[in-house]
Design a protein around this motif. Structure first.
Motif, short mmCIF file in Angstrom:
data_model
loop_
_atom_site.label_atom_id
_atom_site.label_comp_id
_atom_site.label_asym_id
_atom_site.label_seq_id
_atom_site.Cartn_x
_atom_site.Cartn_y
_atom_site.Cartn_z
N SER B 32 0.85 -1.19 0.00
CA SER B 32 0.00 0.00 0.00
C SER B 32 0.88 1.23 0.00
N PHE B 34 0.90 5.67 0.08
CA PHE B 34 0.12 6.82 0.51
C PHE B 34 0.90 8.11 0.28
N TYR B 36 0.88 12.06 1.79
CA TYR B 36 0.39 12.97 2.81
C TYR B 36 0.90 14.37 2.50
N LEU B 46 -3.70 12.96 5.04
CA LEU B 46 -3.77 12.00 3.95
C LEU B 46 -4.48 12.61 2.75
N SER B 49 -4.31 7.51 -1.55
CA SER B 49 -3.81 6.16 -1.31
C SER B 49 -3.93 5.39 -2.62
N TYR B 51 -3.16 1.29 -4.36
CA TYR B 51 -2.84 -0.08 -4.00
C TYR B 51 -2.43 -0.94 -5.19
N LEU B 88 4.73 13.99 1.91
CA LEU B 88 5.34 12.78 2.44
C LEU B 88 4.80 11.56 1.71
N ASN B 92 3.62 0.84 2.83
CA ASN B 92 3.19 -0.15 3.83
C ASN B 92 3.41 -1.56 3.33
N GLY B 94 2.73 -5.52 5.19
CA GLY B 94 2.32 -6.18 6.42
C GLY B 94 1.72 -5.14 7.36
N PHE B 95 2.20 -5.12 8.60
CA PHE B 95 1.69 -4.16 9.55
C PHE B 95 2.59 -2.93 9.66
N LYS B 96 3.64 -2.87 8.83
CA LYS B 96 4.65 -1.82 8.98
C LYS B 96 4.50 -0.75 7.90
N THR B 97 4.60 0.49 8.28
CA THR B 97 4.58 1.62 7.36
C THR B 97 5.82 2.46 7.60
N PHE B 99 7.74 6.12 6.37
CA PHE B 99 7.58 7.40 5.71
C PHE B 99 8.90 7.88 5.12
N GLY B 100 8.82 8.51 3.96
CA GLY B 100 9.96 9.22 3.44
C GLY B 100 10.14 10.53 4.18
N ALA B 101 11.24 11.22 3.89
CA ALA B 101 11.54 12.48 4.57
C ALA B 101 10.75 13.65 4.01
#
Lengths: 116, 109
Positions: B32, B34, B36, B46, B49, B51, B88, B92, B94-97, B99-101
């Motif tokens: 996924s 996104f 922002y 946000l 998004s 997918y 930004l 994502n 799994g459960f981890k997301t 972010f870029g700088a």
């Protein structure tokens, strides 16, 4: 419109003092995230909860930081003792992820912490 | 180490032009994506998004995803001064997301 609530919005403290931040996620959101964001950088995950359980706290400095989400709803992040390097924006976010929902994250307004 | 890379900018475009923001990511298993928007001193908001591969349009915003090349982009058409912010990219799996700088965008009136 549902929003993530955070308090306080601003906090100034002296080093070695204790500070606490509170977050109330969007109703029904199973997953709650605490991030720290330093100026010019992206949010860095500190801790992630799925309901009341910690899913990821690998980047949480556990010697001074603690987080809890006792009833799986609102959450508290604590720093004790605060250090000068902790000055940053602390962001809380929530998502429906984990209950078959989307993992789009929605952020609260943040707490700007200044440690003197 | 999973990474999300963005050009820090600043990217400067004239009002009415198309702003193009890019993001690359390291993990082919990413699921996924996104975008922002973050105004100075505010929290991230946000805006898009995406997918699956291809384009997704929402008003003046278009997100483009190319999983084979591991990049995702955001196009802003008819840029307005109010679009001036840091954008930004978040990825994502799994459960981890992560972010870029962020990329700073300035839209000149």
């Amino acid at each position: 419109e549902a929003e993530v609530a955070q308090s306080p919005r601003y906090k100034i403290t002296e080093k070695s003092q204790a500070v606490a931040f509170w977050c109330d996620p969007i109703s029904g959101h199973a997953t709650l995230y605490w991030y720290r964001q330093i100026l010019g950088q992206g949010p860095e995950l500190l801790v992630q909860f799925q309901d009341e359980s910690v899913v990821d706290d690998s980047q949480l400095p556990k010697d001074r930081f603690s987080a809890e989400r006792l009833k799986g709803v609102d959450s508290t992040l604590k720093i004790q003792p605060a250090e000068l390097g902790d000055s940053a924006m602390y962001l809380c976010a929530s998502s429906q992820a984990g209950r078959g929902g989307l993992n789009e994250q929605f952020f609260g307004p943040g707490t700007r912490l200044t440690v003197l | 180490q999973k990474e999300v890379e963005q050009n820090s900018g600043p990217l400067s475009v004239p009002e009415g032009a198309i702003a193009s923001l890019n993001c690359t990511y390291s993990d082919r298993g990413s699921q996924s994506f996104f975008w922002y928007r973050q105004y100075s001193g505010k929290s991230p908001e946000l805006i898009m998004s995406i997918y699956s591969n291809g384009d997704k349009e929402d008003g003046r915003f278009t997100a483009q995803l190319n999983k084979a090349s591991q990049y995702v982009s955001l196009l802003i058409r008819d840029s307005q001064p109010s679009d001036s912010a840091t954008y930004l990219c978040a990825v994502n799996w799994g459960f981890k997301t992560i972010f870029g700088a962020g990329t700073r965008l300035f839209v000149k009136a």
